[in-house]
Design a protein around this motif. Structure first.
Motif, PDB file in Angstrom:
ATOM      1  N   LEU A 100     -15.441  20.861   9.713  1.00 19.08           N
ATOM      2  CA  LEU A 100     -14.640  19.853  10.404  1.00 19.08           C
ATOM      3  C   LEU A 100     -13.316  20.433  10.892  1.00 19.08           C
ATOM      4  O   LEU A 100     -12.902  20.186  12.031  1.00 19.08           O
ATOM      5  N   VAL A 101     -12.653  21.194  10.036  1.00 18.13           N
ATOM      6  CA  VAL A 101     -11.387  21.804  10.452  1.00 18.13           C
ATOM      7  C   VAL A 101     -11.628  22.744  11.632  1.00 18.13           C
ATOM      8  O   VAL A 101     -10.905  22.720  12.631  1.00 18.13           O
ATOM      9  N   GLU A 102     -12.655  23.559  11.521  1.00 22.87           N
ATOM     10  CA  GLU A 102     -12.989  24.476  12.613  1.00 22.87           C
ATOM     11  C   GLU A 102     -13.278  23.707  13.899  1.00 22.87           C
ATOM     12  O   GLU A 102     -12.785  24.061  14.984  1.00 22.87           O
ATOM     13  N   CYS A 103     -14.060  22.657  13.787  1.00 23.63           N
ATOM     14  CA  CYS A 103     -14.459  21.875  14.952  1.00 23.63           C
ATOM     15  C   CYS A 103     -13.252  21.223  15.631  1.00 23.63           C
ATOM     16  O   CYS A 103     -13.108  21.270  16.855  1.00 23.63           O
ATOM     17  N   ILE A 104     -12.377  20.630  14.829  1.00 19.72           N
ATOM     18  CA  ILE A 104     -11.217  19.939  15.390  1.00 19.72           C
ATOM     19  C   ILE A 104     -10.279  20.928  16.068  1.00 19.72           C
ATOM     20  O   ILE A 104      -9.787  20.690  17.175  1.00 19.72           O
ATOM     21  N   VAL A 105     -10.028  22.059  15.417  1.00 23.49           N
ATOM     22  CA  VAL A 105      -9.134  23.060  16.009  1.00 23.49           C
ATOM     23  C   VAL A 105      -9.727  23.619  17.300  1.00 23.49           C
ATOM     24  O   VAL A 105      -9.017  23.789  18.296  1.00 23.49           O
ATOM     25  N   LEU A 106     -11.018  23.892  17.302  1.00 21.34           N
ATOM     26  CA  LEU A 106     -11.660  24.388  18.520  1.00 21.34           C
ATOM     27  C   LEU A 106     -11.518  23.386  19.664  1.00 21.34           C
ATOM     28  O   LEU A 106     -11.258  23.769  20.810  1.00 21.34           O
ATOM     29  N   TYR A 107     -11.679  22.114  19.355  1.00 15.23           N
ATOM     30  CA  TYR A 107     -11.539  21.105  20.403  1.00 15.23           C
ATOM     31  C   TYR A 107     -10.104  21.049  20.904  1.00 15.23           C
ATOM     32  O   TYR A 107      -9.859  21.006  22.122  1.00 15.23           O
ATOM     33  N   MET A 108      -9.149  21.050  19.988  1.00 16.10           N
ATOM     34  CA  MET A 108      -7.745  20.947  20.381  1.00 16.10           C
ATOM     35  C   MET A 108      -7.311  22.117  21.243  1.00 16.10           C
ATOM     36  O   MET A 108      -6.476  21.963  22.142  1.00 16.10           O
ATOM     37  N   ALA A 109      -7.875  23.290  21.000  1.00 19.90           N
ATOM     38  CA  ALA A 109      -7.532  24.463  21.800  1.00 19.90           C
ATOM     39  C   ALA A 109      -8.273  24.463  23.141  1.00 19.90           C
ATOM     40  O   ALA A 109      -7.667  24.655  24.201  1.00 19.90           O
ATOM     41  N   ASN A 110      -9.577  24.237  23.093  1.00 15.59           N
ATOM     42  CA  ASN A 110     -10.380  24.311  24.310  1.00 15.59           C
ATOM     43  C   ASN A 110     -10.192  23.119  25.245  1.00 15.59           C
ATOM     44  O   ASN A 110     -10.463  23.217  26.445  1.00 15.59           O
ATOM     45  N   ARG A 111      -9.740  22.011  24.700  1.00 11.00           N
ATOM     46  CA  ARG A 111      -9.516  20.810  25.504  1.00 11.00           C
ATOM     47  C   ARG A 111      -8.084  20.305  25.308  1.00 11.00           C
ATOM     48  O   ARG A 111      -7.839  19.106  25.233  1.00 11.00           O
ATOM     49  N   ALA A 112      -7.143  21.239  25.240  1.00  7.76           N
ATOM     50  CA  ALA A 112      -5.753  20.887  24.925  1.00  7.76           C
ATOM     51  C   ALA A 112      -5.172  19.805  25.838  1.00  7.76           C
ATOM     52  O   ALA A 112      -4.556  18.853  25.328  1.00  7.76           O
ATOM     53  N   PRO A 113      -5.314  19.879  27.167  1.00  6.34           N
ATOM     54  CA  PRO A 113      -4.719  18.823  27.997  1.00  6.34           C
ATOM     55  C   PRO A 113      -5.266  17.431  27.680  1.00  6.34           C
ATOM     56  O   PRO A 113      -4.513  16.456  27.646  1.00  6.34           O
ATOM     57  N   MET A 114      -6.581  17.331  27.438  1.00  4.25           N
ATOM     58  CA  MET A 114      -7.146  16.022  27.103  1.00  4.25           C
ATOM     59  C   MET A 114      -6.715  15.592  25.707  1.00  4.25           C
ATOM     60  O   MET A 114      -6.380  14.433  25.479  1.00  4.25           O
ATOM     61  N   ALA A 115      -6.732  16.535  24.750  1.00  5.28           N
ATOM     62  CA  ALA A 115      -6.340  16.197  23.381  1.00  5.28           C
ATOM     63  C   ALA A 115      -4.880  15.791  23.312  1.00  5.28           C
ATOM     64  O   ALA A 115      -4.501  14.908  22.523  1.00  5.28           O
ATOM     65  N   PHE A 116      -4.035  16.417  24.138  1.00  4.90           N
ATOM     66  CA  PHE A 116      -2.609  16.111  24.130  1.00  4.90           C
ATOM     67  C   PHE A 116      -2.339  14.684  24.582  1.00  4.90           C
ATOM     68  O   PHE A 116      -1.290  14.107  24.261  1.00  4.90           O
ATOM     69  N   LEU A 117      -3.278  14.080  25.298  1.00  5.00           N
ATOM     70  CA  LEU A 117      -3.113  12.697  25.749  1.00  5.00           C
ATOM     71  C   LEU A 117      -2.998  11.719  24.588  1.00  5.00           C
ATOM     72  O   LEU A 117      -2.596  10.567  24.782  1.00  5.00           O
TER      73      LEU A 117
END
Length: 208
Positions: A100-117
């Motif tokens: 889960l930690v790996e998955c969340i961090v990967l998403y936050m990095a690879n989709r940073a503009p969307m996650a930052f919303l």
């Protein structure tokens, strides 16, 4: 809804292609990122796309609908990947937690503009905010369940499992605030480090 905004829009939860959004959503994401939700006008989004305001309204009812599509779609996508990560990890709570930690961090990095919303949650209207928070609560529950189960088995030694789980989730989500694709570490390398940090935060006890 496009694959990047669907819970089932992936084949491998670790793999990412460049984000593909329809022009109106892509322009909205850029505008929200640059000026914030309240600083962005529908006219500005239409200008970026190269269409008239009435043409934009033909596809989306208003600016709020654009924010909802992006915010809830992004949460849909990360939840879908996290569910896949949990399924792949199996019943071991330590493995689930790490995945889960790996998955969340990967998403936050690879989709940073969307996650930052996520910072624009306050701009959602009440019903939309309630839907989004319910999805965010589901994500936290996945992390908290893995921590609680690992503590019960004696694999994690933290005396504050709820606080530790929340701290780990907050830490992982914050990657979207600072990650830049031109940095010296890849998203996978960052995720690996964060898994180690997260395991230390919950007092992981390695077995001999």
């Amino acid at each position: 809804m496009v694959a990047d905004l669907r819970p089932d829009g992936h084949t491998d939860w670790r793999a990412y292609e460049p984000v593909r959004l329809p022009p109106i959503l892509a322009a909205s994401l850029d505008a929200f990122d640059e000026h914030g939700y309240h600083g962005t006008t529908v006219r500005d989004i239409a200008r970026r796309v190269g269409v008239t305001v009435p043409a934009l309204y033909y596809h989306y009812q208003n600016k709020q609908a654009l924010l909802v599509e992006l915010l809830l779609g992004s949460m849909n996508a990360v939840l879908g990947r996290c569910r896949s990560a949990v399924e792949e990890a199996g019943p071991d709570p330590v493995e689930r937690f790490g995945a889960l930690v790996e998955c969340i961090v990967l998403y936050m990095a690879n989709r940073a503009p969307m996650a930052f919303l996520d910072t624009e949650t306050r701009s959602l209207e009440p019903d939309n905010r309630a839907r989004y928070i319910a999805m965010r609560d589901e994500l936290e529950a996945l992390v908290q369940t893995s921590v609680r189960d690992a503590v019960a088995r004696g694999d994690f030694t933290t005396p504050y499992p709820v606080d530790a789980g929340r701290a780990v989730l907050t830490m992982a989500q914050a990657v979207a605030n600072w990650y830049r694709p031109y940095g010296r570490l890849t998203p996978q390398e960052i995720a690996g480090r964060y898994v180690e940090i997260a395991l230390a935060a919950v007092g992981h006890r390695t077995k001999d």
